[in-house]
Design a protein around this motif. Structure first.
Motif, mmCIF file in Angstrom:
data_model
loop_
_atom_site.group_PDB
_atom_site.id
_atom_site.type_symbol
_atom_site.label_atom_id
_atom_site.label_comp_id
_atom_site.label_asym_id
_atom_site.label_seq_id
_atom_site.Cartn_x
_atom_site.Cartn_y
_atom_site.Cartn_z
ATOM 1 N N GLY A 105 0.797 -1.216 0.000
ATOM 2 C CA GLY A 105 0.000 0.000 0.000
ATOM 3 C C GLY A 105 0.836 1.275 0.000
ATOM 4 O O GLY A 105 2.037 1.259 0.243
ATOM 5 N N TRP A 106 0.170 2.369 -0.282
ATOM 6 C CA TRP A 106 0.828 3.678 -0.256
ATOM 7 C C TRP A 106 0.495 4.405 1.038
ATOM 8 O O TRP A 106 -0.637 4.373 1.502
ATOM 9 N N THR A 107 1.494 5.052 1.597
ATOM 10 C CA THR A 107 1.296 5.826 2.809
ATOM 11 C C THR A 107 1.701 7.269 2.536
ATOM 12 O O THR A 107 2.713 7.516 1.872
ATOM 13 N N ILE A 108 0.910 8.209 3.032
ATOM 14 C CA ILE A 108 1.251 9.621 2.833
ATOM 15 C C ILE A 108 2.312 10.020 3.843
ATOM 16 O O ILE A 108 2.224 9.704 5.026
ATOM 17 N N LYS A 109 3.327 10.719 3.340
ATOM 18 C CA LYS A 109 4.409 11.175 4.211
ATOM 19 C C LYS A 109 4.294 12.674 4.457
ATOM 20 O O LYS A 109 4.651 13.170 5.505
ATOM 21 N N ASP A 110 3.827 13.393 3.455
ATOM 22 C CA ASP A 110 3.675 14.841 3.615
ATOM 23 C C ASP A 110 2.739 15.377 2.540
ATOM 24 O O ASP A 110 2.514 14.715 1.512
ATOM 25 N N SER A 111 2.206 16.582 2.782
ATOM 26 C CA SER A 111 1.422 17.260 1.745
ATOM 27 C C SER A 111 1.821 18.719 1.744
ATOM 28 O O SER A 111 2.204 19.270 2.776
ATOM 29 N N ARG A 112 1.790 19.294 0.581
ATOM 30 C CA ARG A 112 2.050 20.735 0.500
ATOM 31 C C ARG A 112 1.414 21.259 -0.772
ATOM 32 O O ARG A 112 1.591 20.658 -1.831
ATOM 33 N N GLY A 113 0.683 22.362 -0.673
ATOM 34 C CA GLY A 113 -0.028 22.896 -1.830
ATOM 35 C C GLY A 113 -0.951 21.831 -2.377
ATOM 36 O O GLY A 113 -1.715 21.217 -1.630
ATOM 37 N N SER A 114 -0.842 21.572 -3.682
ATOM 38 C CA SER A 114 -1.736 20.600 -4.305
ATOM 39 C C SER A 114 -1.089 19.224 -4.419
ATOM 40 O O SER A 114 -1.588 18.365 -5.124
ATOM 41 N N LEU A 115 0.058 19.039 -3.754
ATOM 42 C CA LEU A 115 0.826 17.792 -3.920
ATOM 43 C C LEU A 115 0.819 16.917 -2.672
ATOM 44 O O LEU A 115 0.718 17.407 -1.542
ATOM 45 N N LEU A 116 0.956 15.615 -2.929
ATOM 46 C CA LEU A 116 1.132 14.644 -1.845
ATOM 47 C C LEU A 116 2.437 13.897 -2.086
ATOM 48 O O LEU A 116 2.799 13.624 -3.223
ATOM 49 N N LEU A 117 3.121 13.563 -0.989
ATOM 50 C CA LEU A 117 4.322 12.726 -1.060
ATOM 51 C C LEU A 117 3.936 11.363 -0.488
ATOM 52 O O LEU A 117 3.524 11.265 0.664
ATOM 53 N N LEU A 118 4.040 10.327 -1.309
ATOM 54 C CA LEU A 118 3.625 8.991 -0.883
ATOM 55 C C LEU A 118 4.799 8.030 -0.951
ATOM 56 O O LEU A 118 5.660 8.146 -1.825
ATOM 57 N N TYR A 119 4.823 7.069 -0.030
ATOM 58 C CA TYR A 119 5.833 6.016 -0.141
ATOM 59 C C TYR A 119 5.177 4.662 0.032
ATOM 60 O O TYR A 119 4.078 4.531 0.572
ATOM 61 N N SER A 120 5.905 3.690 -0.483
ATOM 62 C CA SER A 120 5.472 2.311 -0.347
ATOM 63 C C SER A 120 6.747 1.531 -0.061
ATOM 64 O O SER A 120 7.743 1.699 -0.760
ATOM 65 N N GLU A 121 6.723 0.733 0.975
ATOM 66 C CA GLU A 121 7.982 0.120 1.423
ATOM 67 C C GLU A 121 7.732 -1.309 1.863
ATOM 68 O O GLU A 121 6.775 -1.576 2.595
ATOM 69 N N GLU A 122 8.578 -2.182 1.419
ATOM 70 C CA GLU A 122 8.468 -3.574 1.830
ATOM 71 C C GLU A 122 9.832 -4.002 2.328
ATOM 72 O O GLU A 122 10.731 -4.279 1.531
ATOM 73 N N PRO A 123 10.031 -4.022 3.638
ATOM 74 C CA PRO A 123 11.372 -4.230 4.172
ATOM 75 C C PRO A 123 12.012 -5.545 3.703
ATOM 76 O O PRO A 123 13.212 -5.593 3.460
ATOM 77 N N LYS A 124 11.205 -6.582 3.521
ATOM 78 C CA LYS A 124 11.782 -7.885 3.176
ATOM 79 C C LYS A 124 12.434 -7.876 1.798
ATOM 80 O O LYS A 124 13.528 -8.380 1.615
ATOM 81 N N SER A 125 11.730 -7.326 0.824
ATOM 82 C CA SER A 125 12.247 -7.397 -0.548
ATOM 83 C C SER A 125 13.116 -6.191 -0.915
ATOM 84 O O SER A 125 13.557 -6.064 -2.046
ATOM 85 N N TRP A 126 13.333 -5.307 0.014
ATOM 86 C CA TRP A 126 14.092 -4.088 -0.260
ATOM 87 C C TRP A 126 13.442 -3.220 -1.337
ATOM 88 O O TRP A 126 14.078 -2.363 -1.906
ATOM 89 N N ARG A 127 12.207 -3.525 -1.629
ATOM 90 C CA ARG A 127 11.567 -2.716 -2.654
ATOM 91 C C ARG A 127 10.902 -1.517 -1.975
ATOM 92 O O ARG A 127 10.126 -1.696 -1.035
ATOM 93 N N ARG A 128 11.279 -0.361 -2.376
ATOM 94 C CA ARG A 128 10.626 0.818 -1.792
ATOM 95 C C ARG A 128 10.469 1.862 -2.873
ATOM 96 O O ARG A 128 11.292 1.984 -3.771
ATOM 97 N N GLU A 129 9.369 2.595 -2.760
ATOM 98 C CA GLU A 129 9.107 3.596 -3.785
ATOM 99 C C GLU A 129 8.613 4.884 -3.148
ATOM 100 O O GLU A 129 7.943 4.870 -2.119
ATOM 101 N N LEU A 130 8.975 5.966 -3.816
ATOM 102 C CA LEU A 130 8.576 7.291 -3.343
ATOM 103 C C LEU A 130 7.992 8.018 -4.551
ATOM 104 O O LEU A 130 8.614 8.043 -5.623
#
Lengths: 389, 186
Positions: A105-130
């Motif tokens: 899933g995606w989690t919101i990390k911050d918002s500013r103006g009309s933008l959102l910063l989202l991350y998705s992280e899976e510690p086991k597979s080292w796959r992470r996205e921002l």
């Protein structure tokens, strides 16, 4: 002049029409005004207008929608504001953000103006996205990971406008992402600017047990230390670290917080034993280039300041959330007995006056952070403007 | 001789009295005279301040040919009300935001002042405020006009202000597509 048969708004010169349009608080209303006739679109599309509106809008932003993270793999939920009553809910939906096969899933990390910063992280597979996305225009951009990795979940992540100092707006083509993480006895700060492909990095060595204090006036603060208190500050715009030691023995500090003084300048407040608050202020011009010096400005005995107040409270501490009112610190007071419900006070750092705050009926168990979203500004108004140039 | 001398003295005292007067007389395009506090006029209008400082104020009524009597009456009324108004408590206590704010919200009395105006009178007052360099009055009147636009759809705005839609169908469609979120779905 004289009497008009109809309202001749268009008789007014451009600079007056601009004043009228600048008074429209919401970018939504500006867009509606722009789509009435070409002259207004032309006025609204000028750089001068978008900048001036941005300055005004920053002081009184119009929140269109608020997002909240949800547990597990659910997408964040949102609540639209009354200012967006005419906007269909589907425009705020995050369904355009790519889903992953493994259901991360995606989690919101911050918002500013009309933008959102989202991350998705899976510690086991080292796959992470921002990613940075703009829900209303259904656009997103993937931010490449910094090397070496940063754990997004535990990092401080902040969305910033690309030219914060000039007061420009934030948008899909003008943003920055700041990541602060504590790694290997360092605070590491990484900055990504929209349109680039790599991260700018700075770091400062620190002992392992460093605690974040907070953010004020464009700088982020941390503290550590035993007998003395060392403070580390990071300028969010220049990515410049500085560190300084608060004078005196602060061995019994319980909490260190930031607040804003009367003149809008940062104060560091240290809460020690015996209900004593020490207030530190930055010395102007002291220490020469690059160095900064802080001095003890005042010591406040909280119990003395509280004497006149009816409820006899015995224990006090500073709250983590500090008021935005200049010159105030927020304090919680507890009874010694059975009542565990704290009372909250504002203490004026200058006059030592204490004001009791109304009791909040907030369920502290639900502490979902709210991420407000604003309408995009400047709006994309390319249509027709080239015909009028 | 004695009579003449007396006349001369009277003339002299009248002139002195007028130089010391704390009001100025303004004359509208249709020849009506209005008295306004000199202090308020100088403080609120850059144009009148310049005329007062430059000595180009006519005691028999300074000609303001561009401003009709109704608009001038409102200007004078605004100046006099402003001279008598007590700054709100919020203004005094929050000196920081006051100094940095690009536009300060109209005060209660200013709101009432523009609310009672007809649309024609409001537009005339905007032009008069612009002509006289009255920044505050211009802000307050422009704010009032913007209130009339807030929350209105493009069609409603065109109707209220009698604006001709000069977009082609294709251009409007392009705007609607680029800013889909801003427009109703139907």
């Amino acid at each position: 002049m004289g009497s008009h048969d109809v309202l001749l708004l268009l008789d007014l010169p451009d600079d007056i029409l601009e004043l009228i349009l600048l008074s429209l608080q919401s970018p939504l209303w500006i867009v509606w005004a722009a789509s009435t006739c070409k002259r207004w679109l032309r006025i609204i599309s000028t750089t001068g207008f978008t900048r001036r509106f941005c300055t005004i809008h920053r002081r009184r932003p119009v929140v269109a929608c608020t997002y909240y993270n949800r547990q597990g793999l659910l997408r964040p939920r949102f609540e639209t504001s009354p200012s967006a009553a005419t906007v269909a809910a589907r425009h705020f939906s995050l369904d355009f953000v790519p889903a992953h096969r493994n259901e991360c899933g995606w989690t919101i990390k911050d918002s500013r103006g009309s933008l959102l910063l989202l991350y998705s992280e899976e510690p086991k597979s080292w796959r992470r996205e921002l990613i940075v996305c703009e829900p209303l225009t259904r656009r997103h951009v993937v931010i490449p990971p910094p090397k070496p990795h940063v754990f997004y979940r535990s990092a401080i992540a902040v969305l910033l406008a690309a030219d914060d100092e000039q007061g420009g707006g934030i948008g899909m083509s003008s943003f920055r992402v700041l990541l602060c993480s504590e790694q290997d006895s360092h605070i590491r700060a990484c900055m990504f600017t929209s349109g680039s492909f790599y991260w700018r990095e700075k770091s400062i060595p620190t002992p392992p047990k460093i605690l974040p204090i907070g953010f004020a006036e464009g700088r982020r603060y941390w503290h550590f230390g035993g007998k003395t208190t060392t403070v580390v500050a990071l300028d969010q715009s220049t990515l410049k670290f500085s560190s300084f030691v608060l004078p005196g023995d602060n061995k019994d500090r319980r909490k260190v917080i930031l607040t804003i003084g009367r003149e809008g300048e940062v104060r560091i407040v240290v809460d020690g034993h015996g209900n004593m608050l020490k207030i530190f202020a930055r010395q102007k011009g002291a220490g020469g280039e690059g160095a900064e010096e802080w001095a003890l400005e005042k010591t406040i005995h909280v119990s003395a300041a509280m004497l006149g107040l009816p409820p006899q409270l015995k224990f006090f501490d500073l709250t983590w959330d500090q008021p935005e009112d200049a010159g105030m610190v927020q304090i919680r007071g507890y009874h010694g007995g059975a009542s565990k419900i704290p009372m909250r006070f504002h203490l004026d750092m200058e006059t030592m006056e204490v004001k009791c705050l109304p009791r909040r009926d907030v369920d502290y168990r639900i502490s979902a952070t709210a991420y407000p979203l604003e309408f995009p500004w400047p709006p994309r108004l390319r249509a027709c403007t080239y015909n009028n140039a | 001789m004695e009579v003449d001398k007396g006349k001369g003295e009277a003339e002299e005292t009248r002139k002195v009295a007028e130089a010391d007067r704390d009001t100025v007389t303004l004359k509208s395009s249709d020849g009506k005279l209005f008295e306004v506090s000199k202090e308020a006029a100088a403080r609120l209008s850059t144009v009148l301040a310049g005329m007062i400082a430059g000595g180009s104020i006519d005691d028999n009524g300074t000609d303001l040919k561009q401003i009709g009597s109704e608009a001038l009456e409102n200007v004078v009324d605004y100046c006099n009300k402003h001279a008598n108004s007590i700054p709100s408590a919020a203004l005094i206590s929050s000196s920081i935001s006051f100094n940095t704010a690009p536009f300060k919200e109209p005060e209660e009395w200013e709101r009432k002042f523009v609310d009672r105006l007809s649309h024609d009178a409001l537009f005339d007052l905007v032009e008069a405020a612009n002509f006289l360099g009255m920044e505050r009055l211009l802000d307050v009147t422009c704010h009032k006009i913007s209130e009339m636009m807030k929350g209105k759809s493009p069609d409603q705005i065109r109707e209220v202000f009698n604006i001709k839609n000069d977009y082609t169908k294709e251009e409007l469609e392009e705007i609607r597509q680029e800013l889909a979120w801003a427009f109703y779905d139907d």
